[in-house]
Design an enzyme around this catalytic site. Structure first.
Site, PDB file in Angstrom:
ATOM      1  N   ASN A 189      -1.567  77.439  68.792  1.00 32.55           N
ATOM      2  CA  ASN A 189      -2.493  76.513  68.827  1.00 32.55           C
ATOM      3  C   ASN A 189      -3.795  76.786  69.573  1.00 32.55           C
ATOM      4  OD1 ASN A 189      -3.239  73.442  68.752  1.00 32.55           O
ATOM      5  ND2 ASN A 189      -3.299  73.791  70.796  1.00 32.55           N
ATOM      6  N   GLU A 190      -5.023  76.498  68.842  1.00 34.45           N
ATOM      7  CA  GLU A 190      -6.229  76.994  69.396  1.00 34.45           C
ATOM      8  C   GLU A 190      -6.201  77.937  70.415  1.00 34.45           C
ATOM      9  OE1 GLU A 190      -8.092  73.188  70.908  1.00 34.45           O
ATOM     10  OE2 GLU A 190      -7.851  72.202  68.834  1.00 34.45           O
ATOM     11  N   GLU A 314      -5.501  69.192  63.189  1.00 32.58           N
ATOM     12  CA  GLU A 314      -6.120  68.102  63.986  1.00 32.58           C
ATOM     13  C   GLU A 314      -7.409  67.602  63.546  1.00 32.58           C
ATOM     14  OE1 GLU A 314      -5.971  69.106  68.076  1.00 32.58           O
ATOM     15  OE2 GLU A 314      -4.144  70.315  68.093  1.00 32.58           O
ATOM     16  N   GLN A 363      -4.363  60.971  67.050  1.00 34.41           N
ATOM     17  CA  GLN A 363      -2.937  61.222  67.181  1.00 34.41           C
ATOM     18  C   GLN A 363      -2.008  59.788  66.596  1.00 34.41           C
ATOM     19  OE1 GLN A 363      -1.411  63.348  70.572  1.00 34.41           O
ATOM     20  NE2 GLN A 363      -3.299  64.683  70.534  1.00 34.41           N
TER      21      GLN A 363
HETATM   22  O1  AHR Z   1      -5.822  66.437  70.385  1.00 30.18           O
HETATM   23  C1  AHR Z   1      -6.136  66.529  71.575  1.00 30.18           C
HETATM   24  C2  AHR Z   1      -6.410  67.933  72.019  1.00 30.18           C
HETATM   25  O2  AHR Z   1      -7.503  68.563  71.014  1.00 30.18           O
HETATM   26  C3  AHR Z   1      -5.331  69.158  71.488  1.00 30.18           C
HETATM   27  O3  AHR Z   1      -4.324  69.072  72.413  1.00 30.18           O
HETATM   28  C4  AHR Z   1      -5.730  70.286  71.227  1.00 30.18           C
HETATM   29  O4  AHR Z   1      -5.270  71.156  70.380  1.00 30.18           O
HETATM   30  C5  AHR Z   1      -7.237  69.992  70.879  1.00 30.18           C
HETATM   31  O5  AHR Z   1      -8.371  70.510  71.432  1.00 30.18           O
END
Ligand code: AHR
Length: 510
Positions: A189-190, A314, A363
């Site tokens: 992730n990222e 996301e 989210q």
């Molecule tokens: O959604 C909040 C954060 O945003 C997540 O943890 C990260 O992947 C993104 O930078």
């Protein structure tokens, strides 16, 4: 095929604007994957603990620890897929700490989000059972940051093994006899940021390495999703697709909509904002179209058959921290503006249905552009929840191109299309049309012609609007923003709809 989204010149600021739309029912496009209506649930603030999980001993009514009100609301939304456990949280998550008797699980520090204690009470079993409970597919995000390839491989085996391996036996000992279905597994992730601060070239090699060990029984193999670019980092996409496209099933990008998008430290408030930040937020949301178009073009070069899905895993609005709340919990109110952001963004995904195969709004509960807010035993549905509910007919529908010239809504130096349209033939065989009026001051008369469709039935509809641009639902006034019945007229192959200012309408041709 994308809609033809031209913008005509400015109109005098009086009376409703008018727009003519032609829906090409005779030119059906790709299937709009239901998974673009996916959600993201991270161990962040009250996203999991309090929001979803209260534990079996809570006074809040629950089923095996999951709060009943939230579960019921999510079931109504037909959530297709949930991504978990992060986000940045996933980059430091060690799955073995979240299995076995809860009282024996280690207490860790959630280093990213407020430095609070993470009790690990909600782990692999709790997540996968939750997904089953709400009828969603699970998307597990693996730790390529502080974790190892072996740890990732073991996690997938623990979830999916149908034999007598030690990990399958451990799963059974912990209460789950049969393997869970695992359709989606994220590798990293990222990785450009909280997931390891890597360079694209390094990550491409590491991704190739780590994904090698993600193995599962033939009938339960997850799609592998490669952690991808931040916003407009096209170099990342070029390197990843050139080096590793054959070893991935999907490639993810992340993008957050902000009112003052040039500054991360001063993004703008979630409520009490001026009209200039209504338009700047919608303008930034529409930037999603450019991002998807440009990332897709690079993907087309390396994957012309479109085998690899683009997952926007996301997306959503991100405002300044709310006064009086822990900044690291990312709690924000959710207004009519958020519902418009959702409508415009989902319409972009519809137009790119041939490549965008999943998206996960950030989210699910109590965090960023949440569907649901909770406070102890109370729960409220946000305008974004209602928008997602109105858009359910688009899940797995067939995209129908819409041709139109949108009038312009202008404020200060910014101009956005005053009208946006998306249409599809649903699995029910009916044509569903989403109409958005972004102008907060003027109504819109939209005349929609359906080319290639027969039938002279009626039209039903619902509208989401409110008196102010920052209208929102609170625990005291939970229904300030909610859908209402909407009347449109059908005359032969034309439908005429008079949209109020700042509204989203979804019509169904009966
Ligand atoms: O959604 C909040 C954060 O945003 C997540 O943890 C990260 O992947 C993104 O930078």
């Amino acid at each position: 095929m994308a809609s033809l989204l031209g913008v005509t010149g400015a109109h005098a600021q009086s009376g409703p604007v008018s727009a003519s739309v032609t829906i090409r029912a005779d030119q059906p496009g790709a299937t709009i994957s239901r998974n673009i209506y996916g959600q993201f649930a991270e161990h962040l603030g009250a996203g999991i603990y309090e929001g979803i999980w209260v534990g079996e001993d809570s006074k809040i009514p629950n089923t095996r620890g999951y709060r009943n009100d939230v579960v019921d609301a999510l079931k109504k939304l037909k959530v297709p897929v949930v991504r978990w456990p992060g986000g940045c949280f996933a980059d430091e998550y060690h799955w073995r700490e979240g299995i076995g008797p809860r009282e024996q699980r280690p207490i860790k520090v959630n280093t990213h989000w407020g430095g609070v204690e993470e009790p690990n009470s909600f782990g692999t079993h709790e997540f996968l059972d939750f997904a089953e409970l709400i009828g969603a597919d699970p998307y597990v995000s693996g730790n390529a940051g502080s974790g190892t390839a072996q740890e990732m491989a073991d996690w997938v085996e623990y979830i999916t093994a149908d034999n007598n391996s030690s990990l399958a036996q451990l799963r059974r000992k912990n209460g789950r006899e049969k393997p869970w279905k695992l359709p989606f597994f994220g590798v990293g992730n990222e990785t450009w940021g909280c997931g390891g601060n890597m360079r694209a070239e390094y990550w491409a090699d590491l991704y190739r390495h780590m994904q090698t060990f993600v193995k599962a029984p033939r009938d339960n193999r997850p799609l592998k999703i490669a952690s991808g670019a931040n916003e407009a980092d096209y170099h990342w996409t070029e390197v990843m697709l050139a080096q590793a496209s054959k070893l991935m099933d999907a490639y993810s990008i992340h993008f957050y909509t902000r009112p003052r998008h040039e500054k991360w430290m001063d993004k703008g408030p979630g409520i009490g904002f001026p009209e200039s930040e209504w338009i700047s937020t919608l303008d930034h949301a529409l930037y999603m179209d450019e991002l998807v178009t440009k990332h897709s073009a690079i993907m087309d070069k390396h994957d012309p058959e479109k085998r690899v899905g683009l997952f926007v895993d996301e997306w959503g609005t991100w405002y300044d921290p709310t006064a009086g709340r822990e900044p690291g919990f990312l709690w924000q109110q959710n207004t009519l503006r958020d519902a418009h952001v959702a409508a415009l963004t989902l319409n972009v995904f519809h137009r790119h249905a041939d490549r965008v195969k999943m998206a996960n709004i950030a989210q699910m509960v109590n965090v960023l552009q949440a569907m649901i807010l909770t406070d102890k035993e109370k729960m409220v549905l946000t305008p974004t929840y209602h928008l997602f509910e109105m858009y359910i007919p688009f899940q797995d529908a067939t995209f129908l191109p819409a041709e139109f010239k949108a009038p312009e809504y202008r404020k200060g130096d910014l101009a956005v299309p005053a009208v946006d349209v998306s249409a599809a033939r649903g699995k029910d065989g009916k044509i569903h049309i989403a109409l958005v009026n972004t102008d907060p001051n003027r109504g819109a008369t939209i005349t929609t012609k359906i080319a290639g469709a027969t039938g002279k039935g009626g039209v039903t509809g619902r509208v989401l609007t409110a008196a102010t641009i920052d209208a929102h639902n609170t625990f005291d006034k939970p229904n300030a923003v909610q859908p209402a019945a909407f009347k449109a007229q059908r005359k032969g192959d034309e439908v005429i709809a008079n949209l109020p200012a700042k509204s989203v309408v979804v019509l169904t041709l009966e």
